[in-house]
Design a protein around this motif. Structure first.
Motif, PDB file in Angstrom:
ATOM      1  N   ASN A  34       0.834  -1.191   0.000  1.00  0.00           N
ATOM      2  CA  ASN A  34       0.000   0.000   0.000  1.00  0.00           C
ATOM      3  C   ASN A  34       0.872   1.245   0.000  1.00  0.00           C
ATOM      4  OD1 ASN A  34      -1.853   1.990   0.373  1.00  0.00           O
ATOM      5  ND2 ASN A  34      -2.509   1.347   2.414  1.00  0.00           N
ATOM      6  N   ILE A 132      -3.379  -1.728 -10.804  1.00  0.00           N
ATOM      7  CA  ILE A 132      -4.788  -1.461 -11.108  1.00  0.00           C
ATOM      8  C   ILE A 132      -5.553  -2.728 -11.474  1.00  0.00           C
ATOM      9  CG2 ILE A 132      -4.375   0.925 -11.789  1.00  0.00           C
ATOM     10  CD1 ILE A 132      -4.434  -0.004 -14.716  1.00  0.00           C
ATOM     11  N   ASP A 133      -4.830  -3.809 -11.792  1.00  0.00           N
ATOM     12  CA  ASP A 133      -5.522  -5.043 -12.125  1.00  0.00           C
ATOM     13  C   ASP A 133      -4.572  -6.226 -11.943  1.00  0.00           C
ATOM     14  OD1 ASP A 133      -7.573  -6.702 -12.845  1.00  0.00           O
ATOM     15  OD2 ASP A 133      -7.456  -6.310 -14.999  1.00  0.00           O
ATOM     16  N   SER A 164      -7.337  -3.326   0.689  1.00  0.00           N
ATOM     17  CA  SER A 164      -6.469  -4.055  -0.227  1.00  0.00           C
ATOM     18  C   SER A 164      -7.109  -4.297  -1.598  1.00  0.00           C
ATOM     19  CB  SER A 164      -6.107  -5.411   0.412  1.00  0.00           C
ATOM     20  OG  SER A 164      -5.514  -6.267  -0.507  1.00  0.00           O
ATOM     21  N   LYS A 165      -6.411  -3.860  -2.651  1.00  0.00           N
ATOM     22  CA  LYS A 165      -6.842  -4.172  -4.013  1.00  0.00           C
ATOM     23  C   LYS A 165      -6.624  -5.647  -4.310  1.00  0.00           C
ATOM     24  CE  LYS A 165      -5.839   0.430  -5.911  1.00  0.00           C
ATOM     25  NZ  LYS A 165      -5.018   1.198  -6.894  1.00  0.00           N
ATOM     26  N   THR A 166      -5.545  -6.205  -3.762  1.00  0.00           N
ATOM     27  CA  THR A 166      -5.276  -7.628  -3.970  1.00  0.00           C
ATOM     28  C   THR A 166      -6.398  -8.467  -3.383  1.00  0.00           C
ATOM     29  OG1 THR A 166      -2.913  -7.118  -3.736  1.00  0.00           O
ATOM     30  CG2 THR A 166      -3.559  -9.435  -3.680  1.00  0.00           C
ATOM     31  N   SER A 168      -9.507  -7.561  -2.902  1.00  0.00           N
ATOM     32  CA  SER A 168     -10.704  -7.393  -3.725  1.00  0.00           C
ATOM     33  C   SER A 168     -10.663  -8.305  -4.944  1.00  0.00           C
ATOM     34  CB  SER A 168     -10.845  -5.933  -4.166  1.00  0.00           C
ATOM     35  OG  SER A 168     -11.031  -5.091  -3.061  1.00  0.00           O
ATOM     36  N   LYS A 169      -9.487  -8.394  -5.587  1.00  0.00           N
ATOM     37  CA  LYS A 169      -9.354  -9.281  -6.741  1.00  0.00           C
ATOM     38  C   LYS A 169      -9.492 -10.739  -6.315  1.00  0.00           C
ATOM     39  CE  LYS A 169      -8.636  -9.975 -11.115  1.00  0.00           C
ATOM     40  NZ  LYS A 169      -9.550  -9.433 -12.155  1.00  0.00           N
TER      41      LYS A 169
END
Length: 825
Positions: A34, A132-133, A164-166, A168-169
């Motif tokens: 982060n 971002i992805d 966390s974006k990770t 969420s994925k």
């Protein structure tokens, strides 16, 4: 872009590793962190590093981290009005003696700096990359960044914080197969409190470096930590009006922080005219930030080639300072798994399959999930205690905390002891020499279930129930009343009147006189075999009551019923000691798992109470009882009854004498805890040894002389139920025999349970069955009292000299890896 401690530690592992970087080991790993962790100074929380000192020391970073941190020295607990809730405690001394490492408090940015400088290849850290992805396929996982770059690897680890974006994925990919877990995790993160963090300057005249002041208040709290140069790090919390969940956490402005202080500025951190309130600290504050405090325990840590760690899967409140440490532990555990997988793949020169990665990540979660959840729970419980949130917290703060000055250091020790290590790096000597060795089987999350122990100890409770049924004097009360109303005792020297008054209190004297009348037939020769039995039985009582006194002063038994043995003794005088002994043993076993003795000082007893035990018991228990059996030279017939009146209230006189005699010895508890944990063992050996010799001698005298034999003296002739006895003498004799069966029998069974604990912990090298065999022989040869005393001393010796089989000590390292490995560590 700055990194998180979890992701940077993962990279630091390769720096200290004896083999090349992961890519050359056929395992490529990407870590995402982060970038917002250090946006402002107060976003970089300070944390106690002791729980992860072992890992940092293995990496060669501990000395630098320690040098850049402040030592926590004295802990103060106060109410919101400034009233002391417990005595000040020098907590760092205890923590260092136990773990081998000081309890220090440092800024996370200093930790990151040290870890970064410790890296073998800093170029592997890429900054200014915003993921971002994430693309996942059967062969690899790809991270796509907003600058158009992408990175492909065998697995991806997300250490990217609460939002966390990770994660969420991971939820998106896992939802089709694990919708229930995803639903749980989407709703498990909550916020019950907000928190204002601050750094203040120029407060040196009030606070001393190393002071930790905590103010407990209803719905709010405050904590200050004083550093060198008059700097003070502090935080204050406030309970929110309702519980917030992910997606609706409140955001705060500087104006909100001003309003927070306006509401809570009256919180007292230091009382007195020159004291300190929150409003005073705010005036000297140079940096601050108000945030919502999230906490949550996630269940889905990984899917396919993707995993999360740190706050993204276990988020705790700041009250215990455990969040950063938990992230480091998780990173180390993951590094252990990656190392094992890399070694396996290197042998065949291939990349790991997805199935192998998933298996490794499953083991990673399994080995960390319970402990991580326990840390989150402990920190949350401490937050609720600080804020007096709920009746349980208020009961703890006002009833228990005054008796637990070392409360916070104990919490730190509970976290520290179970900390994982890096399996592929040597263990530093400092980590092997503390009085509470690191042990993955102990600490938060690994506590043995008290319910399970209680169920396992049900035979002891069954003895208690049976004793309450069997030891019923009801059928004999008519005989007792008639005997007492007869007014005399027929002694060999002639009839003497029954003494009806001694304390000059009609009710008390009448009650004790009735109890005395029940025992007169056995004590004064109506039944010669019973007279020998009661002398032997109550001599044995000298041993187990002495053991009760020792256990009452033991640090491991604080805040348990074992602290009040004389309550059990007093009730035993009324109901029969055989009826109370099984209950005592049941409670003791339930509340005394072997983990309670992970620190040597937890075995330690109060030196004053221990030193006073034998003389106090001799003066108030043994001597009055022996004098009640035989008249003194020149005394009038029957005057021994005075001593029996004294003996019936021995628990009262014993309590007073223990206190009085105890003041004759210097209290050495503070130094014993740190440097002399076995100091009390020689005293206990002498005391219990002397009592056991006396007990064995009386036991042999009781049955070997007089023509009655062992069976005639000690074996009950029948059950008391149904009134089989023909008279009071027969009933009293059988009552006392059953009383001994239950009292000594319960203690011997209890000892067997305790040796079972030692055997399961790998500390009973003699073998459980062999020790039980020795006990059986001892009961016949020396009697149950002496066997109990010697058995208890053997347990005490083991607790003082041997460590749990999973404890990391110089001995255990040498035993597992050879003497050379032990010396190298």
């Amino acid at each position: 872009m700055p990194t998180s401690s979890a992701s940077l530690l993962r990279e630091a592992v390769w720096r200290a590793s004896p083999w090349p970087t992961p890519s050359s080991k056929q395992v490529s790993i990407m870590s995402c962190w982060n970038g917002a962790t250090l946006l402002r100074p107060m976003s970089a929380p300070r944390l106690p590093f002791t729980p992860t000192a072992l890992i940092l020391d293995q990496l060669g970073a501990w000395e630098k981290v320690n040098a850049a941190s402040e030592e926590l020295k004295v802990f103060y607990n106060r109410s919101g009005k400034g009233k002391a809730l417990s005595a000040p405690h020098f907590g760092n001394r205890l923590v260092k003696a136990r773990s081998g490492y000081s309890m220090v408090w440092g800024e996370r940015q200093n930790l990151l700096r040290v870890l970064y400088q410790n890296l073998k290849d800093p170029s592997r850290i890429l900054t200014n990359k915003n993921v971002i992805d994430i693309k996942h396929d059967a062969d690899a996982v790809t991270a796509i960044c907003d600058d158009g770059s992408s990175f492909r690897g065998n697995m991806m680890i997300g250490a990217d914080g609460v939002f966390s974006k990770t994660r969420s994925k991971l939820w998106e990919l896992a939802a089709p197969d694990h919708q229930d877990l995803v639903n749980h995790d989407r709703n498990c993160l909550i916020a019950d409190y907000n928190c204002l963090f601050g750094i203040a300057q120029d407060i040196s005249s009030i606070l001393t470096p190393g002071d930790v002041d905590t103010s407990y208040n209803s719905g709010r709290c405050a904590v200050t930590i004083a550093a060198e140069g008059g700097k003070v790090y502090w935080f204050a919390q406030e309970r929110l009006s309702h519980t917030h969940t992910l997606g609706n956490f409140p955001r705060y402005t500087d104006e909100d922080a001003e309003a927070f202080v306006a509401r809570n500025g009256d919180i007292v951190l230091r009382p007195g005219p020159s004291g300190l309130r929150l409003a005073d600290i705010w005036k000297k504050t140079v940096s601050s930030r108000l945030v919502a405090i999230e906490e949550g325990k996630f269940k889905l840590w990984h899917w396919g080639r993707i995993a999360c760690m740190g706050d993204s899967i276990h988020k705790s409140t700041p009250n215990l300072g455990a969040g950063g440490n938990a992230a480091i532990e998780t990173a180390a555990t993951l590094a252990n798994g990656i190392t094992r997988l890399a070694d396996a793949c290197a042998a065949s020169g291939r990349h790991p399959t997805q199935a192998e990665i998933e298996s490794m990540l499953t083991e990673y979660q399994r080995s960390r999930e319970v402990r991580a959840a326990a840390v989150v729970g402990s920190s949350g419980a401490l937050a609720r205690a600080h804020n007096l949130h709920g009746p349980t917290s208020r009961l703890f703060v006002y009833a228990a905390l005054p008796r637990l000055a070392e409360f916070f250091p104990e919490l730190i020790c509970n976290i520290t002891i179970g900390a994982p290590k890096l399996d592929f790096l040597p263990l530093p000597m400092a980590s092997l020499t503390g009085t509470q060795p690191f042990n993955p089987a102990h600490g938060d999350g690994m506590r043995e279930s008290k319910i399970r122990r209680m169920l396992f100890a049900l035979p002891l409770f069954a003895l208690f129930v049976a004793a309450r049924v069997v030891l019923n004097v009801g059928p004999a009360m008519d005989w007792v009343v008639a005997f007492r109303m007869g007014g005399k005792i027929d002694l060999a020297t002639g009839a003497v009147p029954i003494l009806g008054s001694f304390y000059r209190h009609r009710g008390l004297d009448g009650f004790i006189s009735t109890i005395n009348s029940f025992f007169f037939p056995s004590m004064y020769g109506y039944d010669a075999a019973s007279r020998r039995q009661i002398i032997s039985f109550l001599t044995d009582g000298f041993i187990f009551i002495m053991i009760w006194i020792f256990e009452s002063g033991r640090r491991a038994n604080r805040m348990t019923p074992m602290q009040w043995p004389l309550v059990f003794a007093f009730l035993g005088q009324v109901l029969g000691i055989g009826a109370l002994s099984p209950l005592y043993c049941f409670l003791h076993y339930t509340l005394s798992p072997i983990e309670n003795f992970s620190a040597l000082d937890q075995r330690l007893t109060s030196n004053r109470r221990t030193a006073a035990a034998l003389p106090a018991l001799a003066l108030t228990y043994l001597i009055p009882f022996y004098l009640a059996l035989a008249a003194l030279p020149g005394a009038q017939p029957g005057q021994q009854q005075h001593f029996l009146f004294l003996w019936q209230l021995y628990p009262v006189w014993l309590a007073l004498t223990l206190w009085g005699l105890g003041t004759l010895w210097r209290d050495t508890a503070a130094e014993d805890v740190l440097r002399a944990a076995p100091r009390d063992v020689p005293v206990m050996k002498w005391y219990v040894g002397v009592a056991s010799v006396l007990s064995a001698g009386v036991w042999v005298w009781a049955w070997a002389w007089g023509g009655h034999g062992m069976r005639g003296v000690f074996v009950p002739r029948g059950l008391l139920l149904g009134g089989r006895a023909a008279d009071l003498a027969g009933f009293t004799g059988d009552f006392l025999r059953w009383d001994e069966v239950f009292a000594l029998g319960a203690h011997l069974v209890w000892l067997g349970y305790l040796f079972g604990d030692l055997a399961r912990a790998g500390m009973l090298r003699e073998g459980w069955w062999r020790v039980m065999g020795w006990g059986a022989v001892g009961v016949v040869a020396a009697g149950p009292g002496a066997t109990l005393g010697m058995g208890w001393l053997l347990r005490e010796h083991i607790l003082a000299t041997r460590r749990h089989k999973d404890a990391l000590t110089v001995e255990s390292v040498a035993r597992l890896h050879g003497e050379a490995a032990g010396k190298r560590s």
